[in-house]
Scaffold this active site. Sequence first.
Site, PDB file in Angstrom:
ATOM      1  N   LYS A  11       2.256   6.235   9.870  1.00  0.00           N
ATOM      2  CA  LYS A  11       0.845   6.030   9.664  1.00  0.00           C
ATOM      3  C   LYS A  11       0.350   5.403  11.191  1.00  0.00           C
ATOM      4  O   LYS A  11       1.221   4.995  11.913  1.00  0.00           O
ATOM      5  CB  LYS A  11       0.423   5.019   8.928  1.00  0.00           C
ATOM      6  CG  LYS A  11       0.878   5.594   7.229  1.00  0.00           C
ATOM      7  CD  LYS A  11       0.390   4.436   6.291  1.00  0.00           C
ATOM      8  CE  LYS A  11       0.937   4.980   4.775  1.00  0.00           C
ATOM      9  NZ  LYS A  11       0.307   4.488   3.701  1.00  0.00           N
ATOM     10  N   TYR A  51      -5.293  12.235   0.118  1.00  0.00           N
ATOM     11  CA  TYR A  51      -5.194  11.295  -0.785  1.00  0.00           C
ATOM     12  C   TYR A  51      -6.264  11.299  -2.126  1.00  0.00           C
ATOM     13  O   TYR A  51      -6.545  10.473  -2.372  1.00  0.00           O
ATOM     14  CB  TYR A  51      -5.583   9.949  -0.145  1.00  0.00           C
ATOM     15  CG  TYR A  51      -4.341   9.430   0.665  1.00  0.00           C
ATOM     16  CD1 TYR A  51      -3.317   9.115   0.389  1.00  0.00           C
ATOM     17  CD2 TYR A  51      -4.329   9.443   2.215  1.00  0.00           C
ATOM     18  CE1 TYR A  51      -2.436   8.380   0.880  1.00  0.00           C
ATOM     19  CE2 TYR A  51      -3.444   8.999   2.785  1.00  0.00           C
ATOM     20  CZ  TYR A  51      -2.552   8.405   2.387  1.00  0.00           C
ATOM     21  OH  TYR A  51      -1.027   7.837   2.991  1.00  0.00           O
ATOM     22  N   ARG A  87      11.985   6.139  -0.832  1.00  0.00           N
ATOM     23  CA  ARG A  87      11.053   5.125  -1.498  1.00  0.00           C
ATOM     24  C   ARG A  87      11.638   3.778  -1.365  1.00  0.00           C
ATOM     25  O   ARG A  87      11.129   2.542  -1.054  1.00  0.00           O
ATOM     26  CB  ARG A  87      10.587   5.412  -2.761  1.00  0.00           C
ATOM     27  CG  ARG A  87       9.790   6.535  -3.091  1.00  0.00           C
ATOM     28  CD  ARG A  87       8.278   6.576  -2.717  1.00  0.00           C
ATOM     29  NE  ARG A  87       7.809   5.568  -3.444  1.00  0.00           N
ATOM     30  CZ  ARG A  87       6.487   5.203  -3.224  1.00  0.00           C
ATOM     31  NH1 ARG A  87       5.751   6.026  -2.509  1.00  0.00           N
ATOM     32  NH2 ARG A  87       5.711   4.516  -4.053  1.00  0.00           N
ATOM     33  N   ARG A 104       8.927  -1.297   5.476  1.00  0.00           N
ATOM     34  CA  ARG A 104       7.510  -1.798   5.513  1.00  0.00           C
ATOM     35  C   ARG A 104       7.653  -3.374   5.589  1.00  0.00           C
ATOM     36  O   ARG A 104       6.889  -3.955   6.167  1.00  0.00           O
ATOM     37  CB  ARG A 104       6.945  -1.506   3.817  1.00  0.00           C
ATOM     38  CG  ARG A 104       6.360  -0.146   4.059  1.00  0.00           C
ATOM     39  CD  ARG A 104       5.764   0.393   2.800  1.00  0.00           C
ATOM     40  NE  ARG A 104       5.028   1.272   2.614  1.00  0.00           N
ATOM     41  CZ  ARG A 104       4.712   2.150   1.478  1.00  0.00           C
ATOM     42  NH1 ARG A 104       5.048   1.882   0.426  1.00  0.00           N
ATOM     43  NH2 ARG A 104       3.856   3.083   1.528  1.00  0.00           N
ATOM     44  N   ASN A 114       0.257  -0.102   5.844  1.00  0.00           N
ATOM     45  CA  ASN A 114       1.584  -0.472   5.776  1.00  0.00           C
ATOM     46  C   ASN A 114       2.820   0.528   6.316  1.00  0.00           C
ATOM     47  O   ASN A 114       3.777   0.912   5.588  1.00  0.00           O
ATOM     48  CB  ASN A 114       1.797  -0.411   4.003  1.00  0.00           C
ATOM     49  CG  ASN A 114       1.190   0.632   3.706  1.00  0.00           C
ATOM     50  OD1 ASN A 114       1.012   1.806   3.964  1.00  0.00           O
ATOM     51  ND2 ASN A 114       1.529   0.878   2.088  1.00  0.00           N
ATOM     52  N   HIS A 117       4.275   6.535   5.044  1.00  0.00           N
ATOM     53  CA  HIS A 117       4.072   7.155   3.791  1.00  0.00           C
ATOM     54  C   HIS A 117       5.420   7.761   3.051  1.00  0.00           C
ATOM     55  O   HIS A 117       6.309   8.182   4.069  1.00  0.00           O
ATOM     56  CB  HIS A 117       3.077   8.302   3.733  1.00  0.00           C
ATOM     57  CG  HIS A 117       2.831   9.160   2.697  1.00  0.00           C
ATOM     58  ND1 HIS A 117       2.327   8.726   1.509  1.00  0.00           N
ATOM     59  CD2 HIS A 117       3.517  10.323   2.303  1.00  0.00           C
ATOM     60  CE1 HIS A 117       2.456   9.702   0.715  1.00  0.00           C
ATOM     61  NE2 HIS A 117       3.211  10.769   1.205  1.00  0.00           N
ATOM     62  N   GLU A 128       2.835  17.901  -0.146  1.00  0.00           N
ATOM     63  CA  GLU A 128       2.586  17.236   1.049  1.00  0.00           C
ATOM     64  C   GLU A 128       3.289  17.930   2.267  1.00  0.00           C
ATOM     65  O   GLU A 128       2.516  17.958   3.331  1.00  0.00           O
ATOM     66  CB  GLU A 128       2.876  15.979   0.705  1.00  0.00           C
ATOM     67  CG  GLU A 128       2.100  15.038  -0.264  1.00  0.00           C
ATOM     68  CD  GLU A 128       2.610  13.681  -0.598  1.00  0.00           C
ATOM     69  OE1 GLU A 128       1.974  12.931  -1.473  1.00  0.00           O
ATOM     70  OE2 GLU A 128       3.509  13.356  -0.168  1.00  0.00           O
TER      71      GLU A 128
HETATM   72  P1  GDP Z   1       2.398   4.216  -1.864  1.00  0.00           P
HETATM   73  O1  GDP Z   1       2.749   5.483  -2.467  1.00  0.00           O
HETATM   74  O2  GDP Z   1       3.481   3.164  -1.759  1.00  0.00           O
HETATM   75  O3  GDP Z   1       1.985   4.712  -0.364  1.00  0.00           O
HETATM   76  O4  GDP Z   1       1.174   3.669  -2.434  1.00  0.00           O
HETATM   77  P2  GDP Z   1      -0.112   4.239  -3.188  1.00  0.00           P
HETATM   78  O5  GDP Z   1       0.061   5.776  -3.609  1.00  0.00           O
HETATM   79  O6  GDP Z   1      -0.479   3.396  -4.346  1.00  0.00           O
HETATM   80  O7  GDP Z   1      -1.272   4.069  -2.276  1.00  0.00           O
HETATM   81  C1  GDP Z   1      -1.493   4.941  -1.111  1.00  0.00           C
HETATM   82  C2  GDP Z   1      -1.998   4.072   0.140  1.00  0.00           C
HETATM   83  O8  GDP Z   1      -3.171   3.329  -0.051  1.00  0.00           O
HETATM   84  C3  GDP Z   1      -0.969   2.936   0.531  1.00  0.00           C
HETATM   85  O9  GDP Z   1       0.396   3.267   1.007  1.00  0.00           O
HETATM   86  C4  GDP Z   1      -1.747   2.097   1.116  1.00  0.00           C
HETATM   87  O10 GDP Z   1      -2.137   2.600   2.762  1.00  0.00           O
HETATM   88  C5  GDP Z   1      -3.404   2.287   0.554  1.00  0.00           C
HETATM   89  N1  GDP Z   1      -3.480   1.261  -0.402  1.00  0.00           N
HETATM   90  C6  GDP Z   1      -2.773   1.143  -1.760  1.00  0.00           C
HETATM   91  N2  GDP Z   1      -3.179   0.200  -2.415  1.00  0.00           N
HETATM   92  C7  GDP Z   1      -4.514  -0.648  -1.506  1.00  0.00           C
HETATM   93  C8  GDP Z   1      -5.284  -1.521  -1.728  1.00  0.00           C
HETATM   94  O11 GDP Z   1      -5.261  -2.204  -2.597  1.00  0.00           O
HETATM   95  N3  GDP Z   1      -5.969  -1.823  -0.522  1.00  0.00           N
HETATM   96  C9  GDP Z   1      -6.017  -1.034   0.436  1.00  0.00           C
HETATM   97  N4  GDP Z   1      -6.893  -1.261   1.456  1.00  0.00           N
HETATM   98  N5  GDP Z   1      -5.203   0.173   0.696  1.00  0.00           N
HETATM   99  C10 GDP Z   1      -4.195   0.120  -0.325  1.00  0.00           C
END
Ligand code: GDP
Length: 139
Positions: A11, A51, A87, A104, A114, A117, A128
């Site tokens: 990212k 997303y 993961r 991470r 973070n 992805h 993707e």
């Molecule tokens: P991942 O699969 O671990 O990447 O997590 P998710 O699919 O739940 O979320 C996608 C991305 O959205 C995450 O990697 C973060 O960059 C962002 N994100 C997720 N939860 C939050 C949150 O509560 N706040 C903010 N600002 N960003 C979030």
Amino acid sequence: MATNRTFTMLKPDSLEKGNTGSILEKINAAGFKIVAMKQTQMTVRDAQTFYAVHNERPFFNDLVEFMTRGPIVAAILEKENAVEDFRTLIGATNPEEAAEGTIRKLFADSMSENAVHGSDSDENAAIEGAFHFSGREVF
Ligand code: GDP
């Protein structure tokens, strides 16, 4: 159906901090083969599409803004059990909860910024990967 491929993005925060090489080294050391890779920048429309599953979430606009603010590195990775193993390698979404030694934990600052992805299913890995790469860019 099992697949041997997953999709990742380093990212914008990772590129801003100069962590591209260090993160790719971790990915290589964990046994993933890079079958496609490029540095690119997502448009707002790209990020909204990528997303889309999160478009009702309160953080959606912040996520799109973050993911479009600078270049990313996109890659398709190959390894047995790729989705699950990757993961594990990247750790929990929130770096504070990520296990020691995960990407991470080592390179991310916050839940939103973070570092990387990683696809969450074989189906999404295929979707993707196809979003970012044409067939002739995958080796
Ligand atoms: P991942 O699969 O671990 O990447 O997590 P998710 O699919 O739940 O979320 C996608 C991305 O959205 C995450 O990697 C973060 O960059 C962002 N994100 C997720 N939860 C939050 C949150 O509560 N706040 C903010 N600002 N960003 C979030």
